[in-house]
Design an enzyme around this catalytic site. Structure first.
Site, PDB file in Angstrom:
ATOM      1  N   CYS B 110     -10.191   6.033   2.986  1.00  0.00           N
ATOM      2  CA  CYS B 110      -9.928   6.117   4.425  1.00  0.00           C
ATOM      3  C   CYS B 110      -9.524   4.712   4.838  1.00  0.00           C
ATOM      4  O   CYS B 110     -10.376   3.831   4.968  1.00  0.00           O
ATOM      5  CB  CYS B 110     -11.167   6.574   5.183  1.00  0.00           C
ATOM      6  SG  CYS B 110     -10.945   6.486   6.972  1.00  0.00           S
ATOM      7  N   CYS B 113     -10.922   3.848   8.671  1.00  0.00           N
ATOM      8  CA  CYS B 113     -12.353   3.665   8.989  1.00  0.00           C
ATOM      9  C   CYS B 113     -13.188   3.962   7.762  1.00  0.00           C
ATOM     10  O   CYS B 113     -13.185   3.173   6.808  1.00  0.00           O
ATOM     11  CB  CYS B 113     -12.780   4.458  10.227  1.00  0.00           C
ATOM     12  SG  CYS B 113     -12.387   6.215  10.262  1.00  0.00           S
ATOM     13  N   SER B 114     -13.881   5.109   7.735  1.00  0.00           N
ATOM     14  CA  SER B 114     -14.819   5.349   6.634  1.00  0.00           C
ATOM     15  C   SER B 114     -14.989   6.837   6.359  1.00  0.00           C
ATOM     16  O   SER B 114     -16.051   7.256   5.914  1.00  0.00           O
ATOM     17  CB  SER B 114     -16.169   4.726   6.978  1.00  0.00           C
ATOM     18  OG  SER B 114     -16.613   5.227   8.230  1.00  0.00           O
ATOM     19  N   CYS B 115     -13.961   7.646   6.656  1.00  0.00           N
ATOM     20  CA  CYS B 115     -14.080   9.099   6.533  1.00  0.00           C
ATOM     21  C   CYS B 115     -14.429   9.501   5.100  1.00  0.00           C
ATOM     22  O   CYS B 115     -13.839   8.981   4.141  1.00  0.00           O
ATOM     23  CB  CYS B 115     -12.784   9.764   6.977  1.00  0.00           C
ATOM     24  SG  CYS B 115     -12.451   9.457   8.717  1.00  0.00           S
TER      25      CYS B 115
END
Lengths: 219, 208
Positions: B110, B113-115
């Site tokens: 991702c 962000c941090s998906c």
């Protein structure tokens, strides 16, 4: 916004630091921040896109320096005040204002199993037609909005191929700013490594990026 | 530690600057105001520390390895097939499973962000959320894989999946040779988190 969060393709970030047998949380406070974030989400005062955007608004130097859960902590403090769940004064003093009426938590212990199982139901129900079909060549728009977007900089202006349509999804660019969900088709688009990075890239490799319909244009 | 507020927000920081103290102060304020239930917080932490993690995903992978009909359903509609094993919920609402083969190597990132697919892998490790991985996975995936000890042959196609939307990706790693005699549970024990992100291969002898 063209923030430092949009880091696909950047150089100079250093080697990947791998931790063996990494714990889920590195300190108790990280778990509390994670859980507070989930519990506050249940108030539905903001949405996931607004939450992501709040982190993007951190000054770039802070964004790069802060740990992940420090960013979450800063995000929640900011959103709590913005949306009136907590006042400035309460944040400063750490105690409820004299006129604060005690609420009933939106997420109680009894509600946790359902909250964990439920998800956010982000696939919108609306049907409608889709502009692009699998196999079709498309171009990612060259756009540089000041607000939230999920179209990464490295893909803008590049040509790719629609791999599939995932269905209709809430549009983050408007939802993050409380300008409506404006659901639209979401596609998986394939971009070759050479299209994205030039002739030195592998001729075989590719990046698949999820693209809302309004990020794409006909060629 | 610095004061991590920003812009106009500088004046409404919880007083202590250390994140542990600030978190404690924030939680106690929120509890006093009735905005959060501390027992709900305990239950959420417990769920992700002890129940929701990569062992879930490993069970999905092992099932796919031993049950061709399940594998077919998994690749056609990841969410529905994974739900057959009881794994669903937040950040796993829309699952797509991509299969590694001798011809194709998939890996997930991702960049924005941090998906990450929480119901099957739990919360992401720090490296997955870090600038080095997020910046480099899309531009030099083979170099990143080499750093993880995976050498992808030149004639194998590398597909990087950038999780820019609410679709969550799970890599179905290749079943290692020499595991024909193993049952589903033994196979699941071999499957690592990293192999389901696509930065490792599954070894017949288990995690390296």
């Amino acid at each position: 916004m063209n923030g430092v969060h949009d880091m696909g393709g950047m150089h100079g970030m250093g080697p990947i630091e791998y931790e063996r047998n990494e714990p889920v949380f590195h300190a108790e406070w990280e778990g509390r921040v994670y859980a507070i974030n989930r519990a506050l989400g249940a108030w539905r005062k903001w949405n996931i896109d607004a939450g992501r955007h709040q982190i993007e608004l951190l000054p770039p130097a802070d964004y790069l320096r802060m740990s992940y859960y420090e960013k979450w902590l800063a995000r929640n403090i900011e959103l709590l005040v913005q949306h009136g769940l907590v006042t400035h004064r309460e944040m400063q003093t750490g105690t409820p204002d004299a006129d604060s009426v005690k609420a009933v938590p939106a997420l109680t212990l009894a509600g946790v199993p359902a909250a964990l199982a439920r998800g956010n139901f982000r696939r919108a129900q609306a049907g409608g037609k889709q502009l692009f079909q699998a196999g079709q060549q498309v171009r990612a728009r060259n756009m540089n909005p000041l607000g939230h977007t999920r179209l990464p900089c490295y893909a803008r202006g590049k040509t790719g191929t629609v791999a599939r349509c995932h269905g209709v999804f809430v549009f983050p660019d408007t939802n993050a700013h409380f300008r409506g969900e404006q659901p639209q088709p979401l596609y998986s688009a394939r971009f070759t490594a050479r299209e994205l990075w030039g002739a030195d890239a592998s001729p075989r490799d590719s990046v698949y990026i999820d693209m809302w319909e309004s990020y794409l244009e006909h060629i | 530690m610095q004061d991590h507020g920003h812009g106009h927000a500088h004046d409404h920081q919880v007083v202590p600057s250390d994140p542990a103290l600030r978190t404690k102060a924030l939680e106690s304020l929120l509890v006093e105001k009735g905005l959060v239930d501390p027992r709900a917080l305990d239950a959420l932490v417990d769920a992700y520390e002890n129940k929701i993690g990569p062992r879930n995903g490993a069970r999905v992978v092992a099932r796919a390895w031993v049950d061709p009909a399940f594998k077919e359903r998994l690749l056609a509609d990841g969410g529905a097939a994974i739900a057959e094993l009881g794994f669903e919920g937040t950040q796993g609402e829309h699952m797509v499973v991509v299969e590694n083969t001798p011809l194709v190597h998939n890996m997930v990132v991702c960049t924005l962000c941090s998906c990450y697919p929480w119901p099957v892998l739990g919360l992401p490790p720090v490296w997955y959320k870090s600038a080095p991985y997020r910046s480099r996975a899309v531009i030099e995936p083979r170099g990143v894989l080499r750093e993880f000890g995976v050498e992808v042959p030149e004639d194998t196609e590398v597909r990087v999946w950038d999780s820019t939307a609410e679709i969550r990706y799970l890599v179905l790693p290749e079943r290692p040779a020499g595991t024909e005699a193993l049952g589903e549970e033994e196979l699941a024990a071999l499957v690592t988190r990293d192999s389901m992100i696509g930065v490792a291969k599954v070894a017949a002898g288990g995690a390296a």
